[in-house]
Design a protein around this motif. Structure first.
Motif, PDB file in Angstrom:
ATOM      1  N   SER A  20       0.818  -1.214   0.000  1.00 47.58           N
ATOM      2  CA  SER A  20       0.000   0.000   0.000  1.00 47.58           C
ATOM      3  C   SER A  20       0.854   1.268   0.000  1.00 47.58           C
ATOM      4  N   ARG A  21       2.170   1.102   0.077  1.00 50.31           N
ATOM      5  CA  ARG A  21       3.081   2.250   0.138  1.00 50.31           C
ATOM      6  C   ARG A  21       3.466   2.715  -1.271  1.00 50.31           C
ATOM      7  N   THR A  22       3.297   3.998  -1.546  1.00 48.54           N
ATOM      8  CA  THR A  22       3.677   4.569  -2.832  1.00 48.54           C
ATOM      9  C   THR A  22       5.151   4.963  -2.781  1.00 48.54           C
ATOM     10  N   LEU A  23       5.941   4.404  -3.708  1.00 53.08           N
ATOM     11  CA  LEU A  23       7.370   4.691  -3.766  1.00 53.08           C
ATOM     12  C   LEU A  23       7.683   5.861  -4.685  1.00 53.08           C
ATOM     13  N   LEU A  24       6.868   6.038  -5.738  1.00 49.66           N
ATOM     14  CA  LEU A  24       7.154   7.067  -6.726  1.00 49.66           C
ATOM     15  C   LEU A  24       5.874   7.443  -7.465  1.00 49.66           C
ATOM     16  N   THR A  25       5.683   8.718  -7.728  1.00 50.46           N
ATOM     17  CA  THR A  25       4.599   9.205  -8.582  1.00 50.46           C
ATOM     18  C   THR A  25       5.200  10.229  -9.530  1.00 50.46           C
ATOM     19  N   ARG A  26       4.954  10.062 -10.829  1.00 49.21           N
ATOM     20  CA  ARG A  26       5.468  10.996 -11.832  1.00 49.21           C
ATOM     21  C   ARG A  26       4.390  11.270 -12.873  1.00 49.21           C
ATOM     22  N   ASN A  27       4.293  12.511 -13.291  1.00 52.54           N
ATOM     23  CA  ASN A  27       3.471  12.886 -14.433  1.00 52.54           C
ATOM     24  C   ASN A  27       4.413  13.024 -15.620  1.00 52.54           C
ATOM     25  N   LEU A  28       4.084  12.349 -16.715  1.00 47.18           N
ATOM     26  CA  LEU A  28       4.947  12.317 -17.889  1.00 47.18           C
ATOM     27  C   LEU A  28       4.231  12.931 -19.080  1.00 47.18           C
ATOM     28  N   ALA A  30       3.077  13.448 -23.076  1.00 48.63           N
ATOM     29  CA  ALA A  30       2.452  12.524 -24.023  1.00 48.63           C
ATOM     30  C   ALA A  30       3.462  11.864 -24.961  1.00 48.63           C
ATOM     31  N   SER A  31       4.564  12.519 -25.235  1.00 50.45           N
ATOM     32  CA  SER A  31       5.555  11.956 -26.157  1.00 50.45           C
ATOM     33  C   SER A  31       6.518  10.986 -25.475  1.00 50.45           C
ATOM     34  N   ARG A  32       6.461  10.887 -24.175  1.00 54.82           N
ATOM     35  CA  ARG A  32       7.368  10.026 -23.402  1.00 54.82           C
ATOM     36  C   ARG A  32       6.997   8.563 -23.592  1.00 54.82           C
ATOM     37  N   ARG A  33       7.948   7.731 -23.969  1.00 52.91           N
ATOM     38  CA  ARG A  33       7.685   6.313 -24.205  1.00 52.91           C
ATOM     39  C   ARG A  33       8.423   5.390 -23.250  1.00 52.91           C
ATOM     40  N   SER A  34       9.290   5.953 -22.390  1.00 50.12           N
ATOM     41  CA  SER A  34      10.012   5.129 -21.420  1.00 50.12           C
ATOM     42  C   SER A  34      10.361   5.975 -20.201  1.00 50.12           C
ATOM     43  N   PHE A  35      10.682   5.274 -19.115  1.00 52.67           N
ATOM     44  CA  PHE A  35      11.076   5.939 -17.882  1.00 52.67           C
ATOM     45  C   PHE A  35      12.028   5.009 -17.157  1.00 52.67           C
ATOM     46  N   LYS A  36      13.190   5.511 -16.769  1.00 56.40           N
ATOM     47  CA  LYS A  36      14.157   4.708 -16.030  1.00 56.40           C
ATOM     48  C   LYS A  36      14.100   5.069 -14.566  1.00 56.40           C
ATOM     49  N   LEU A  37      14.131   4.040 -13.730  1.00 50.08           N
ATOM     50  CA  LEU A  37      14.073   4.209 -12.286  1.00 50.08           C
ATOM     51  C   LEU A  37      15.240   3.455 -11.674  1.00 50.08           C
ATOM     52  N   LYS A  38      15.982   4.098 -10.804  1.00 48.36           N
ATOM     53  CA  LYS A  38      17.127   3.440 -10.172  1.00 48.36           C
ATOM     54  C   LYS A  38      16.662   2.350  -9.218  1.00 48.36           C
ATOM     55  N   ARG A  39      17.384   1.270  -9.187  1.00 51.62           N
ATOM     56  CA  ARG A  39      17.069   0.144  -8.309  1.00 51.62           C
ATOM     57  C   ARG A  39      17.029   0.580  -6.843  1.00 51.62           C
ATOM     58  N   SER A  40      17.836   1.558  -6.479  1.00 48.38           N
ATOM     59  CA  SER A  40      17.879   2.022  -5.088  1.00 48.38           C
ATOM     60  C   SER A  40      16.555   2.649  -4.650  1.00 48.38           C
ATOM     61  N   LYS A  41      15.720   3.079  -5.591  1.00 44.34           N
ATOM     62  CA  LYS A  41      14.412   3.655  -5.268  1.00 44.34           C
ATOM     63  C   LYS A  41      13.353   2.587  -5.015  1.00 44.34           C
ATOM     64  N   LEU A  42      13.653   1.337  -5.387  1.00 43.98           N
ATOM     65  CA  LEU A  42      12.703   0.241  -5.233  1.00 43.98           C
ATOM     66  C   LEU A  42      12.957  -0.516  -3.935  1.00 43.98           C
ATOM     67  N   ARG A  43      12.015  -1.344  -3.534  1.00 41.91           N
ATOM     68  CA  ARG A  43      12.127  -2.159  -2.328  1.00 41.91           C
ATOM     69  C   ARG A  43      12.165  -3.626  -2.708  1.00 41.91           C
ATOM     70  N   ASN A  44      12.816  -4.435  -1.872  1.00 43.86           N
ATOM     71  CA  ASN A  44      12.852  -5.877  -2.088  1.00 43.86           C
ATOM     72  C   ASN A  44      11.442  -6.438  -2.109  1.00 43.86           C
TER      73      ASN A  44
END
Length: 71
Positions: A20-28, A30-44
């Motif tokens: 239930s925990r939100t780690l990241l929210t981004r508004n992108l 319309a032309s954006r087709r990819s997004f890179k997120l560092k592993r350190s921002k994620l949880r096991n």
């Protein structure tokens, strides 16, 4: 949106969650087709990515993808 009247997509909302925990929210743009997120921002364990399109009528339904992270 359920009914868009033929309106073009103006953007996307990306949300990454762990339970239930939100780690990241981004508004992108319309032309954006990819997004890179560092592993350190994620949880096991199981994380979920939710993305939905936006046009002049509002947001559509979430597209959902689950994945596991091991650090």
């Amino acid at each position: 949106p359920a009914s868009n009247g033929g309106a073009r997509i103006t953007g996307y909302r990306l949300v990454v969650k762990k339970g239930s925990r939100t780690l990241l929210t981004r508004n992108l743009g319309a032309s954006r087709r990819s997004f890179k997120l560092k592993r350190s921002k994620l949880r096991n364990g199981k994380n979920v990515v939710l993305i939905k399109a936006k046009n002049t009528k509002g947001f559509g339904k979430n597209a959902k993808k689950s994945f596991r992270v091991r650090k």
